[in-house]
Every structure is written in C-alpha cells, then in structure tokens.
Design a protein around this motif. Structure first.
Motif, mmCIF file in Angstrom:
data_model
loop_
_atom_site.group_PDB
_atom_site.id
_atom_site.type_symbol
_atom_site.label_atom_id
_atom_site.label_comp_id
_atom_site.label_asym_id
_atom_site.label_seq_id
_atom_site.Cartn_x
_atom_site.Cartn_y
_atom_site.Cartn_z
ATOM 1 N N SER A 142 -4.623 -2.514 -14.338
ATOM 2 C CA SER A 142 -3.845 -2.081 -15.886
ATOM 3 C C SER A 142 -1.953 -2.974 -15.356
ATOM 4 C CB SER A 142 -3.795 -0.830 -16.034
ATOM 5 O OG SER A 142 -4.159 -0.058 -14.921
ATOM 6 N N GLU A 172 2.815 -0.383 -7.397
ATOM 7 C CA GLU A 172 2.202 0.676 -6.557
ATOM 8 C C GLU A 172 1.050 1.058 -6.345
ATOM 9 O OE1 GLU A 172 5.919 3.620 -5.232
ATOM 10 O OE2 GLU A 172 5.774 3.372 -7.701
ATOM 11 N N THR A 173 -0.209 1.095 -5.608
ATOM 12 C CA THR A 173 -1.355 0.771 -5.462
ATOM 13 C C THR A 173 -2.073 2.602 -5.456
ATOM 14 O OG1 THR A 173 -1.230 0.389 -3.188
ATOM 15 C CG2 THR A 173 -1.308 -1.674 -4.725
ATOM 16 N N GLY A 174 -1.197 3.642 -5.142
ATOM 17 C CA GLY A 174 -2.189 4.574 -4.719
ATOM 18 C C GLY A 174 -3.318 4.942 -3.513
ATOM 19 N N ILE A 191 0.551 -1.409 -0.073
ATOM 20 C CA ILE A 191 0.374 -0.079 -0.148
ATOM 21 C C ILE A 191 0.933 1.240 -0.396
ATOM 22 C CG2 ILE A 191 -1.962 1.090 1.285
ATOM 23 C CD1 ILE A 191 -2.407 -0.938 2.155
ATOM 24 N N TYR A 192 2.586 1.336 1.207
ATOM 25 C CA TYR A 192 2.801 2.722 0.746
ATOM 26 C C TYR A 192 4.052 2.174 0.778
ATOM 27 C CZ TYR A 192 1.713 1.607 5.641
ATOM 28 O OH TYR A 192 2.116 1.402 7.359
ATOM 29 N N THR A 193 4.481 1.197 0.660
ATOM 30 C CA THR A 193 5.532 0.909 1.050
ATOM 31 C C THR A 193 6.253 -0.460 0.135
ATOM 32 O OG1 THR A 193 5.786 -1.153 2.886
ATOM 33 C CG2 THR A 193 5.377 1.228 3.585
ATOM 34 N N ARG A 197 4.918 5.198 -18.426
ATOM 35 C CA ARG A 197 3.776 4.238 -17.584
ATOM 36 C C ARG A 197 2.067 4.104 -18.137
ATOM 37 N NH1 ARG A 197 6.497 3.107 -11.909
ATOM 38 N NH2 ARG A 197 7.993 1.840 -13.441
ATOM 39 N N ASP A 223 -9.767 -1.345 -11.694
ATOM 40 C CA ASP A 223 -8.166 -0.574 -11.921
ATOM 41 C C ASP A 223 -6.669 -1.580 -12.543
ATOM 42 O OD1 ASP A 223 -6.607 0.653 -13.779
ATOM 43 O OD2 ASP A 223 -6.852 2.082 -13.388
ATOM 44 N N PRO A 265 11.684 6.238 -0.072
ATOM 45 C CA PRO A 265 10.897 4.570 0.697
ATOM 46 C C PRO A 265 9.500 4.729 0.403
ATOM 47 C CG PRO A 265 12.614 6.188 2.610
ATOM 48 C CD PRO A 265 12.434 6.529 1.418
ATOM 49 N N VAL A 266 9.130 5.508 1.680
ATOM 50 C CA VAL A 266 7.777 5.080 2.022
ATOM 51 C C VAL A 266 6.751 6.366 1.312
ATOM 52 C CG1 VAL A 266 6.076 5.778 3.843
ATOM 53 C CG2 VAL A 266 8.343 3.836 3.940
ATOM 54 N N ARG A 267 5.834 5.781 0.395
ATOM 55 C CA ARG A 267 4.999 6.832 -0.126
ATOM 56 C C ARG A 267 3.424 6.364 -0.870
ATOM 57 N NH1 ARG A 267 9.023 6.411 -5.108
ATOM 58 N NH2 ARG A 267 8.407 4.591 -5.279
ATOM 59 N N LEU A 268 2.609 6.836 -0.328
ATOM 60 C CA LEU A 268 1.778 5.861 -1.279
ATOM 61 C C LEU A 268 0.741 6.312 -3.128
ATOM 62 C CD1 LEU A 268 -1.776 7.756 1.390
ATOM 63 C CD2 LEU A 268 -0.460 5.901 1.333
ATOM 64 N N PHE A 269 1.750 6.969 -3.433
ATOM 65 C CA PHE A 269 1.344 6.862 -4.804
ATOM 66 C C PHE A 269 2.463 7.235 -5.529
ATOM 67 C CE2 PHE A 269 -2.576 9.662 -2.780
ATOM 68 C CZ PHE A 269 -3.357 8.824 -4.035
ATOM 69 N N ALA A 270 2.050 6.863 -6.588
ATOM 70 C CA ALA A 270 4.002 6.191 -6.969
ATOM 71 C C ALA A 270 4.449 7.595 -8.374
ATOM 72 C CB ALA A 270 2.865 5.109 -8.852
ATOM 73 N N GLY A 305 -4.857 2.987 -15.077
ATOM 74 C CA GLY A 305 -3.473 3.362 -13.583
ATOM 75 C C GLY A 305 -3.583 4.851 -13.938
ATOM 76 N N GLY A 306 -4.315 5.400 -13.488
ATOM 77 C CA GLY A 306 -4.542 6.881 -13.179
ATOM 78 C C GLY A 306 -4.039 6.619 -11.064
ATOM 79 N N HIS A 307 -5.238 6.242 -10.707
ATOM 80 C CA HIS A 307 -5.184 5.513 -9.551
ATOM 81 C C HIS A 307 -4.324 5.960 -8.724
ATOM 82 C CE1 HIS A 307 -4.634 1.715 -8.483
ATOM 83 N NE2 HIS A 307 -5.184 1.458 -9.842
ATOM 84 N N ALA A 308 -3.342 5.272 -9.138
ATOM 85 C CA ALA A 308 -1.967 5.626 -8.036
ATOM 86 C C ALA A 308 -0.989 6.550 -8.000
ATOM 87 C CB ALA A 308 -1.551 4.170 -8.806
#
Lengths: 225, 224
Positions: A101, A87-89, A63-65, B90, A99, B218-223, B17-20
């Motif tokens: 993809s 990575e899943t946002g 989820i975040y790491t 991507r 989604d 190293p730690v994040r919610l979004f790509a 894929g935009g949600h990430a």
C-alpha cells in the motif's frame, strides 16, 4: 490536480492500467536484489540514460534511512520532486510484496504531482534472494546481483533469480579480482531462468547500463502499444 | 454478522500498511522506556487506555454510521502531534485502499472521494468493518487490539525480544482490552444524540512527544 476534485471516480485500488481520469498510468518497473549489488547505481544510470527521452520518476524503499533517495538527489539524476522515499519498517520485502500500500501511494502521488509519467522505477531496499515484487505494484521486475556476491548465486536460484523479468549480473569488472567465473554464472542463470533474459554489466566501463536501458525501452513500447 | 470477516480484518497480515509503523514503540525503546517484555506490557497498557480507547470509540462510531467527516475532525482534535496526525491519515489511506478492494462498498468509495489523501485510520477501520458486515463491537475490538499489537510486533524486531514473551503480554492484556472496547462502544452509541464530543479524549502525552521526536530522526526503522 488532485483525485476527488477533478475526477468522477475515487482513487484507483491496485494495478489498474488506467488512472481515475481514464489516462494510461506509467509503466512501473521494480528493481530488487541483495544489499550492495548495485541497485541504486543501476537506477541512477538508467535515469541518466532515459531522462532525455522519457518522463520518469523513482520510488526508493530504504530500510532505515533515506540514503538511497539522497544518493539519487546528490547525483542529481532527477529533479527532487521526481524522487520519493518509502519507509519500510524493517521489512523491505513486505513493502514490495505482501503489503504494497505505501508503495502504491508513492507511485500514484508521483503521477499526480509531476505527471504525466512514462516510467516509474521502484527500487527495493537491499534484501535476500527470495524478495520479489507483487504484480499489484509493478508491471515488470529486474533482479540485480553482482559477481562479488559469489558466483554460485545463479546456481542457487530462488524466486528473484529464477522469475525476474530481467536478471542483471552487475560489477563484471570485478570478476578477475574476486575469482568469479562469468561463463559459469551465465550458464547457471540460463539453466535456472527458462529463456528469460540475463544482462551482464559493469557501470564502470564498456556500455554501462545500455543493455538494461534497451530492455526497459522494449517493455515501455509493449506497455504503450 | 460474520465472525470470520472479523478475523480477516483483524489479521496482522491484512495488507494495510501497519507493518511499517511501531505505534510509538521505536521512540520508547530509544528513550529507554521499553527494555523488555514487562516494560513492553506497561507501554501497551498505557497505549490501550489512551490512544486505544479513542481509536476504538472512533471506529465504533464509524461502524454505527456516524458522519466520517465529523469523526475525522474529532480525531484531529484528539491528536496533538502533527506527526501522528500525518501517520494516522497515511494509514487510513492505506487501509481504505485495502478495504475497498476487499469489501467493495459505496460508503468506502464515498470516503475515498471525500478524503483522497486519507482520513484518520480508526474512522476508516470503522467503515471497513461496516462494509464487511461487522458491528461496532468488532470495530472497537480491532482498533483497540491494533493499538497494542503494533508496538508488540515492532518491539520484537527492535529489541530482538522473544516473540513468545511479546505475545504473552498481549494475551495478558486481553481482558482489559475487552473492557476498553466496551467503553468505546458505549461512548460511540452516544454520538448520534450528542455529537462527536461524546467520544473519549484520553491521550498519552509521552506518545505525542515521542512521535514528534521520532519524526525528526534521520535514521529509523519504522515510519512512526
């Protein structure tokens, strides 16, 4: 070998059973379930149980790491090039259901770079009881819950518990310490799942992941038949 | 031309894929540049007039039938940050998969053959619009809108911002977004005669710097 250089057709779109070069792609098995239920530990145990007989790879959805991917690397269950992290946002269920993809890319890239593969395990980020995998991403899914998360979870049901191809109730060794009633969990699960299989396992003793590994072998035999 | 097809392509739930991705919002939140609805709106305004304008022009040019390879190179030249180039490719690859399945077309298949690991997302978006029977105005609007809707929804998650406030910010940006799309289309129409150099090359340096910073966390919610 890269798509577009050696093949006539462009890359596959979704769950096509054949890769662009006409070969059968790997069986894809998803593992989902709540946070802390033992998904990564089950993946690690499956890798150890199956890696001598199968060519396999893993996609993690942290989820975040990159913790889950790094756990698998640290445990050295597979060579690093066979483990890929998506990575899943902030929305793990979106990446495996609504989604898909990024996960499709990950499984296809693994087949391109380390293939041919027999099996790819796609591990979801820890999520809630409604999280299921899209049929466009995986061919079969395992839902992992544990006895310490509450023995009423099978009774509560939800898409993961009721529809997963295999329900795994993990950490049975903890049942006496958390007051969980395994017989009740088993009866509730049977009632919710209309004949779909359930495995009770402890990875700390007994047969470990053997039942789940046997189930995976069965799915693989059906896939390649 | 179908108005409903535009809704399908522009839908935030279109599975591409935009949600990430946060469109730079995660880095801006961490840096203290986005703290509330007002600063989100300013961030989006900046992104709209820089990255949004460029993306809109690339998408419109692709929708008009310009050479995707030339446009992809133009996008590269307009994206200093390697992390952003990687993210754009991507997302382009993911959009291409969704678009090929949704609007099968020989042009999209050809793009998938030419760029198996992905072309820049706005280029793919323009070709997807073309495959959907849409025009350059639609493509530019989609690209420009995505440049602000992504950060807005990401900020709702990152700051637990009131979703009504975030949506209100997007609504207030709508008139400006129309004008940015018009400029993008005007530039795209010059590509046939003048080549890709006619496309705008606006950029937001902090977006580029922030993307490099963000990619190293190293730690994040979004790509991205």
């Amino acid at each position: 070998m890269h798509l577009g250089h050696t093949h006539d057709g462009p890359a596959a779109v979704s769950a096509d059973a054949r890769r662009p070069d006409g070969t059968r792609r790997a069986l894809r098995v998803g593992l989902g379930g709540p946070v802390g239920s033992g998904k990564t530990a089950t993946v690690a145990a499956l890798c150890r149980a199956l890696r001598a007989e199968l060519s396999l790879a893993v996609v993690t959805n942290d989820i975040y790491t990159r913790e889950d991917a790094e756990f698998l690397l640290r445990e050295a269950v597979l060579p690093p090039e066979r483990i890929s992290a998506v990575e899943t946002g902030a929305c793990p269920h979106t990446a495996i259901r609504d989604d898909i993809s990024a996960n499709l890319e990950a499984v296809e890239d693994l087949e391109d770079t380390v293939g041919p593969l027999d099996l790819i395990l796609v591990e979801s980020g820890g999520d809630n009881l409604t999280a299921t995998f899209s049929k466009g991403l995986v061919d079969a899914q395992i839902f992992v819950i544990d006895v310490a998360g509450g023995d009423d979870i099978p009774r509560k049901g939800g898409p993961g518990v009721t529809t997963a191809d295999l329900l795994v109730v993990n950490k049975t060794d903890l049942a006496p310490y958390v007051g969980s009633d395994l017989a009740r969990m088993s009866a509730d699960a049977r009632e919710q799942r209309a004949g779909l299989p359930v495995v009770f396992q402890s990875l700390r003793g007994g047969d470990g992941v053997a039942d789940v590994a046997a189930w995976v072998r069965g799915r693989l035999a059906a896939w390649t038949a | 031309m179908s108005r409903a097809a535009l809704l399908v392509l522009a839908d935030g739930r279109f599975p591409a894929g935009g949600h990430a991705h946060s469109g730079g919002a995660e880095a801006a939140v961490k840096a203290g540049r986005i703290t509330d609805a007002a600063t989100l709106e300013e961030f989006c305004r900046g992104r709209l007039h820089t990255a949004g304008l460029v993306a809109g022009a690339l998408a419109a040019a692709a929708a008009l039938g310009a050479d995707p390879g030339e446009l992809d190179a133009a996008a590269d030249a307009r994206t200093p940050s390697p992390a952003l180039r990687t993210a754009a490719r991507r997302l382009g690859r993911q959009l291409l998969r969704a678009a090929r399945s949704t609007w099968p077309s020989s042009e999209l298949d050809a793009l998938a053959r030419e760029f198996p690991k992905g072309a820049h997302q706005p280029v793919v978006l323009g070709l997807a619009a073309r495959a959907a029977g849409l025009g350059p105005e639609d493509a530019a609007h989609c690209a420009a809108y995505e440049s602000v809707s992504g950060p807005a929804t990401a900020t709702v998650r990152l700051l637990s911002l009131d979703p009504f406030d975030a949506t209100g910010a997007l609504a207030r940006l709508a008139p400006e977004l129309d004008r940015v799309a018009d400029r993008a289309v005007a530039a795209a129409r010059r590509v046939r005669a003048e080549g890709a150099d006619a496309l705008p090359a606006a950029s937001g340096p902090l977006l580029e710097v922030g993307a490099e910073w963000h990619a190293a966390w190293p730690v994040r919610l979004f790509a991205s």
